[in-house]
Design a protein around this motif. Sequence first.
Motif, PDB file in Angstrom:
ATOM      1  N   SER A   1      -1.507  -7.462 -16.107  1.00 42.84           N
ATOM      2  CA  SER A   1      -0.270  -6.705 -15.888  1.00 42.84           C
ATOM      3  C   SER A   1      -0.479  -5.199 -15.879  1.00 42.84           C
ATOM      4  O   SER A   1       0.446  -4.450 -15.571  1.00 42.84           O
ATOM      5  CB  SER A   1       0.771  -7.078 -16.945  1.00 42.84           C
ATOM      6  OG  SER A   1       0.286  -6.739 -18.230  1.00 42.84           O
TER       7      SER A   1
ATOM      8  N   LEU B   1      -3.756  -1.780 -15.866  1.00 43.47           N
ATOM      9  CA  LEU B   1      -5.164  -1.412 -15.720  1.00 43.47           C
ATOM     10  C   LEU B   1      -5.706  -0.842 -17.030  1.00 43.47           C
ATOM     11  O   LEU B   1      -6.610  -0.025 -17.044  1.00 43.47           O
ATOM     12  CB  LEU B   1      -5.323  -0.403 -14.581  1.00 43.47           C
ATOM     13  CG  LEU B   1      -4.895  -0.934 -13.199  1.00 43.47           C
ATOM     14  CD1 LEU B   1      -5.029   0.147 -12.140  1.00 43.47           C
ATOM     15  CD2 LEU B   1      -5.715  -2.153 -12.798  1.00 43.47           C
TER      16      LEU B   1
ATOM     17  N   HIS C   1       2.070   0.937 -10.794  1.00 47.60           N
ATOM     18  CA  HIS C   1       2.294  -0.369 -10.176  1.00 47.60           C
ATOM     19  C   HIS C   1       2.879  -0.227  -8.779  1.00 47.60           C
ATOM     20  O   HIS C   1       3.603   0.722  -8.488  1.00 47.60           O
ATOM     21  CB  HIS C   1       3.244  -1.206 -11.034  1.00 47.60           C
ATOM     22  CG  HIS C   1       2.663  -1.603 -12.351  1.00 47.60           C
ATOM     23  ND1 HIS C   1       2.738  -0.813 -13.465  1.00 47.60           N
ATOM     24  CD2 HIS C   1       1.975  -2.728 -12.725  1.00 47.60           C
ATOM     25  CE1 HIS C   1       2.122  -1.417 -14.482  1.00 47.60           C
ATOM     26  NE2 HIS C   1       1.653  -2.577 -14.065  1.00 47.60           N
TER      27      HIS C   1
ATOM     28  N   PRO D   1      -0.585  -3.992 -10.622  1.00 48.66           N
ATOM     29  CA  PRO D   1      -1.302  -2.807 -11.085  1.00 48.66           C
ATOM     30  C   PRO D   1      -2.054  -2.132  -9.935  1.00 48.66           C
ATOM     31  O   PRO D   1      -2.713  -2.815  -9.131  1.00 48.66           O
ATOM     32  CB  PRO D   1      -2.276  -3.366 -12.131  1.00 48.66           C
ATOM     33  CG  PRO D   1      -1.610  -4.598 -12.645  1.00 48.66           C
ATOM     34  CD  PRO D   1      -0.923  -5.177 -11.438  1.00 48.66           C
TER      35      PRO D   1
ATOM     36  N   PRO E   1      -6.368  -4.355  -7.583  1.00 51.75           N
ATOM     37  CA  PRO E   1      -7.328  -5.438  -7.864  1.00 51.75           C
ATOM     38  C   PRO E   1      -6.832  -6.843  -7.534  1.00 51.75           C
ATOM     39  O   PRO E   1      -7.631  -7.684  -7.128  1.00 51.75           O
ATOM     40  CB  PRO E   1      -7.586  -5.300  -9.367  1.00 51.75           C
ATOM     41  CG  PRO E   1      -7.258  -3.883  -9.687  1.00 51.75           C
ATOM     42  CD  PRO E   1      -6.103  -3.540  -8.786  1.00 51.75           C
ATOM     43  N   GLU E   2      -5.526  -7.097  -7.727  1.00 50.94           N
ATOM     44  CA  GLU E   2      -5.020  -8.461  -7.470  1.00 50.94           C
ATOM     45  C   GLU E   2      -3.726  -8.360  -6.672  1.00 50.94           C
ATOM     46  O   GLU E   2      -2.657  -8.181  -7.244  1.00 50.94           O
ATOM     47  CB  GLU E   2      -4.745  -9.215  -8.786  1.00 50.94           C
ATOM     48  CG  GLU E   2      -5.959  -9.367  -9.690  1.00 50.94           C
ATOM     49  CD  GLU E   2      -6.005  -8.325 -10.785  1.00 50.94           C
ATOM     50  OE1 GLU E   2      -4.963  -7.776 -11.132  1.00 50.94           O
ATOM     51  OE2 GLU E   2      -7.122  -8.033 -11.263  1.00 50.94           O
TER      52      GLU E   2
END
Lengths: 331, 331
Positions: A290, A292, B20, B35, B84-85
């Motif tokens: 959720s 970094l 975000h 993120p 990253p995701e």
Amino acid sequence: MVEIAHLTFDPDALGVSKGHLIVPKGVDSEALSLPAFCCNKGDGPKLLITGGNHGDEPQGPIIARRLIEWLPAEQTCGSVIVVPEINPSAVKAFTRNNPVDRKNLNRVFPGRGDGSASERIADAISSVFLPRTETVIDLHSFGILWDCAPSVIMHPVSDADLMDKMIRLGEAFRLPVTLVWQHPDTDGMFDTLAQNRGKVLVCTELGGGTAKNEDLAIYELGVRNALIGLGLIEGEVEQPVFQQRKSSRTLETLLADELCSPTQGIFEPSCSILDEVKKGDLLGVVHCMSSLSAPIKILAPSTSVIYAIRSGGHVEADEAVVQLARPITRK
Amino acid sequence: MVEIAHLTFDPDALGVSKGHLIVPKGVDSEALSLPAFCCNKGDGPKLLITGGNHGDEPQGPIIARRLIEWLPAEQTCGSVIVVPEINPSAVKAFTRNNPVDRKNLNRVFPGRGDGSASERIADAISSVFLPRTETVIDLHSFGILWDCAPSVIMHPVSDADLMDKMIRLGEAFRLPVTLVWQHPDTDGMFDTLAQNRGKVLVCTELGGGTAKNEDLAIYELGVRNALIGLGLIEGEVEQPVFQQRKSSRTLETLLADELCSPTQGIFEPSCSILDEVKKGDLLGVVHCMSSLSAPIKILAPSTSVIYAIRSGGHVEADEAVVQLARPITRK
């Protein structure tokens, strides 16, 4: 008339027999026909080899089918039964558990003839094959979420003589690790049933969930070495080369050697299988999904060897991510 | 008021920003907060790095998060955004497709702000990040069913100048393979959208579905080399060592280079990634699950290189099992 589990061939006939183990139908599925092989060369050791107990461990079925190719020409005595995929619905679905009843086949032994699909398979293996065998090699690997040292494992039993025979059989493979594993959840395992009946049962753990050509050669060599050790075939034992090394170690893993993630997130391994680590070494980190924020470190609690490590991806809190091992303390 | 996709930070601010990307809620799920990181050092190249497009490819998210650690100290100019995701529900579920709408995120670009969960993610990436970038690195791997050479791929485009830039960026990674891939199904790919807008987009294929510590170092080195090639960081390019070799090849794969299984069964690989094969060589076999009959052989149709190969397990008829490649014929 209730059908009971049976074979379509006579394993007492000399020579090679191929056919099926029939697992009767039940409330949740039709009857299963599991391909089975027997090479009977008369007096001598009686071995059962099973693969595909869990469906996401493809190495076992492949090694079992390779073995069937060359065993008839090489076996000199005794009887070897091979069942490459004892859990075919799980193998087809590439899942650990049987998708028909969602059960882990390796937790329902000895099974029940009137039970669910997995229980009927366990009953068939237990009732048809186990009485006619002295030794069992159950071909497992660690599944798609892990990297694992090619190894043979056995869980501790109180019968010292049986324990010694299992360790000796494990070491006969000459794979990188023979591991005595204190496991918290052995009820219903094929291992437990076989050992309670005085059989020598070892499980291979043939790497993670990836069956690569070069690794399959190592696994096959291990099984071949074990057959030489059992006196079923003749030939020279050959030490497999893994990670450019020829070595075999006998280790044990204790209950505290299973390290779990303290939180959910993405696990990143920071070490590799067979690494030797000391207290405080970084084993891996868990990244929060959720944010970094800095990842949470997982450190080695003691001097140990990395036996298996998650190969990345999302983990839940309290899910195992590292399995440590250590040199065995023989009593 | 309809919410639209937006950032919680200002990527035009100089320095490091973390926050975000907000993907608004829709009929099938709540809003997502992905993120995101930006390191803005003023004029220079504008790069976007994305990971976790498919959820069963853990290498990308790990490499993206490693990058965030060292990039602020090393980046000398330009702007780098890292997410990253981008498909967190799939990453959590360890599935290729998004479990919320069962869609392949990489087939729904440019997406829709009022669409399903995957379409809203695609819309957010397309509308918020793509306009402010010149170059995209989308971090993929081949997933849990395959072994694959560490590589950078790009699909052919008609714009020769853009194609040349993509190949040059791919080669800058110095990974074992840079691959121009004639793919039968590029509609809705992030690649296709970005390229249609004149952006240079390459995908990494960071091995199969297994993220091992030693392999992660190779992948990270590749991304670092690419950043040096783009002029975003200074430093010496370093050739990764893979399979004890330092080598990089630029290959192409044609539509006919995807070999499929002729039948359902258990696939056993008989060769390894980066093997050079000639017509008639054995690549693998498929074992019938219902009997112990001789397996069906899959032979090389031509001289080629093994780019990716199924790592064992059950396959369906017509399912891909080998992806070949060959030296590229430059026009």
